[in-house]
Structure formats: C-alpha cells, structure tokens
Write a protein that holds these residues in place. Structure first.
Motif, PDB file in Angstrom:
ATOM      1  N   ALA A  32      33.830  45.399  25.525  1.00  0.00           N
ATOM      2  CA  ALA A  32      34.848  43.989  24.781  1.00  0.00           C
ATOM      3  C   ALA A  32      34.910  44.508  23.397  1.00  0.00           C
ATOM      4  CB  ALA A  32      33.991  42.746  24.568  1.00  0.00           C
ATOM      5  N   GLY A  33      34.511  45.142  22.904  1.00  0.00           N
ATOM      6  CA  GLY A  33      34.052  45.150  21.418  1.00  0.00           C
ATOM      7  C   GLY A  33      35.841  46.374  20.893  1.00  0.00           C
ATOM      8  N   GLN A  34      35.343  47.568  21.644  1.00  0.00           N
ATOM      9  CA  GLN A  34      36.970  48.536  21.782  1.00  0.00           C
ATOM     10  C   GLN A  34      37.175  48.809  23.339  1.00  0.00           C
ATOM     11  OE1 GLN A  34      34.649  51.276  19.414  1.00  0.00           O
ATOM     12  NE2 GLN A  34      35.666  51.356  18.061  1.00  0.00           N
ATOM     13  N   PRO A  35      37.937  48.300  23.941  1.00  0.00           N
ATOM     14  CA  PRO A  35      38.529  48.544  24.963  1.00  0.00           C
ATOM     15  C   PRO A  35      39.113  49.967  24.584  1.00  0.00           C
ATOM     16  CG  PRO A  35      40.029  46.481  23.980  1.00  0.00           C
ATOM     17  CD  PRO A  35      38.681  46.831  22.865  1.00  0.00           C
ATOM     18  N   GLY A  36      39.056  50.308  25.860  1.00  0.00           N
ATOM     19  CA  GLY A  36      40.015  51.534  26.297  1.00  0.00           C
ATOM     20  C   GLY A  36      41.098  50.861  27.222  1.00  0.00           C
ATOM     21  N   PRO A  37      41.947  52.262  27.682  1.00  0.00           N
ATOM     22  CA  PRO A  37      42.975  52.483  28.165  1.00  0.00           C
ATOM     23  C   PRO A  37      43.642  51.694  29.303  1.00  0.00           C
ATOM     24  CG  PRO A  37      42.577  54.144  27.970  1.00  0.00           C
ATOM     25  CD  PRO A  37      41.630  53.243  27.073  1.00  0.00           C
ATOM     26  N   GLY A  38      41.985  51.482  29.655  1.00  0.00           N
ATOM     27  CA  GLY A  38      41.318  50.923  31.260  1.00  0.00           C
ATOM     28  C   GLY A  38      41.142  49.498  31.670  1.00  0.00           C
ATOM     29  N   THR A  39      41.247  48.553  30.211  1.00  0.00           N
ATOM     30  CA  THR A  39      40.173  47.686  30.364  1.00  0.00           C
ATOM     31  C   THR A  39      41.980  46.722  31.363  1.00  0.00           C
ATOM     32  OG1 THR A  39      39.315  48.313  28.190  1.00  0.00           O
ATOM     33  CG2 THR A  39      39.976  46.239  29.004  1.00  0.00           C
ATOM     34  N   PHE A  40      42.866  46.407  30.596  1.00  0.00           N
ATOM     35  CA  PHE A  40      43.665  45.352  30.788  1.00  0.00           C
ATOM     36  C   PHE A  40      43.658  45.989  32.662  1.00  0.00           C
ATOM     37  CE2 PHE A  40      43.528  44.756  26.515  1.00  0.00           C
ATOM     38  CZ  PHE A  40      42.937  43.287  26.342  1.00  0.00           C
ATOM     39  N   PRO A  41      44.743  47.251  32.863  1.00  0.00           N
ATOM     40  CA  PRO A  41      44.580  47.660  34.299  1.00  0.00           C
ATOM     41  C   PRO A  41      42.906  47.013  35.600  1.00  0.00           C
ATOM     42  CG  PRO A  41      45.484  49.271  33.108  1.00  0.00           C
ATOM     43  CD  PRO A  41      44.376  47.795  31.921  1.00  0.00           C
ATOM     44  N   LEU A  42      42.002  46.952  34.470  1.00  0.00           N
ATOM     45  CA  LEU A  42      40.616  46.592  35.542  1.00  0.00           C
ATOM     46  C   LEU A  42      40.103  45.131  35.572  1.00  0.00           C
ATOM     47  CD1 LEU A  42      38.211  47.699  36.698  1.00  0.00           C
ATOM     48  CD2 LEU A  42      36.769  46.821  34.358  1.00  0.00           C
TER      49      LEU A  42
END
Length: 144
Positions: A32-42
């Motif tokens: 949550a503090g450092q979202p990765g490239p797959g956060t929003f697609p997830l």
C-alpha cells in the motif's frame, strides 16, 4: 435466452477479471505504501470478478439483456480489430494499425461513406501523432 445471455456475459466478465488478476500478480503488486506496477490492474481485476459474480447472481432477475443477432457480429469484429491492433502496434508502430482500425470501424462497422472513413481515419491518426508524439513526447513505437 435472456438468462443464458446474462450468464454468458457474467462468465466472460469473471474470466476477464481472473486474467487481469493473474497478469497483475505476474507484474508485482507491491504494498500500500509502495504500489507496484500490478497494483491497479489487481484492483480492477478483483472488481471485475466481483461484478461478474454479481451479474451471475442476478442473471434470472434481469430480463433486459439484448439478444445475440446479426449485429452482434459487429461487436466481435470490433474486438478482433483491437486484437490485431495490439499485435501490430509494437512491431510497426501505431500509425498504420490505428489508421486501419479507424477505417474499418468507420466504414464496415459504422457504415460511413468511403470519403468520410478515409478522411476521419487520416485526421484521427494525425491528431494522435501530433498530441502524443509531437506535443507530449510519449515514447511509443511509431514510424516517423
């Protein structure tokens, strides 16, 4: 036919959501503090799965679904041209695939005249080129 169509659509939405979740997990979700490239697609994939399940639960109660008929093939043709665009885009840039997709959509799916289809396809492709490549300097595959 309405319930069957609703269940088919619900299944497709769930499948799309599952594919999005799988793709997101393969990219790395982060935290949550450092979202990765797959956060929003997830997040979007999970929402799609939930919406698909909701559609399936309500499939019998909803009778306003459109029937599949001859015009339904236009939707599949539009989807097919998008798949073709996505396959061609990284190899030959966006100009030719975009020009062809716009033309096919206007002329064959939308029923516009040849003149309108050619003119709007050319102007749309030029506008996208000027905005994204010229003005914004986006690094996307392009021919010129």
């Amino acid at each position: 036919m309405g319930t069957t169509a609703n269940l088919v659509v619900a299944g497709l939405v769930v499948a799309l959501g599952v594919a999005a979740v799988a793709g997101a997990l393969s990219q790395g979700v982060g935290s949550a503090g450092q979202p990765g490239p797959g956060t929003f697609p997830l997040v979007l994939g999970v929402l799609l799965v939930l919406l698909g399940v909701g559609l399936a639960v309500l499939a019998r109660r909803s009778d306003d679904a459109e029937r599949f008929d001859a015009n339904s093939w236009r939707v599949l043709a539009g989807l097919g041209t998008l798949v073709g665009y996505l396959l061609a885009f990284p190899r030959i840039g966006f100009e030719i695939p975009m020009l062809l997709v716009a033309f096919v959509w206007l002329r064959f799916i939308g029923g516009e005249s040849w003149r309108t289809s050619v003119l709007v396809s050319l102007l749309t492709t030029l506008a996208f080129y000027l905005v994204f490549v010229g003005a914004l300097g986006v690094t996307i595959p392009h021919l010129f």
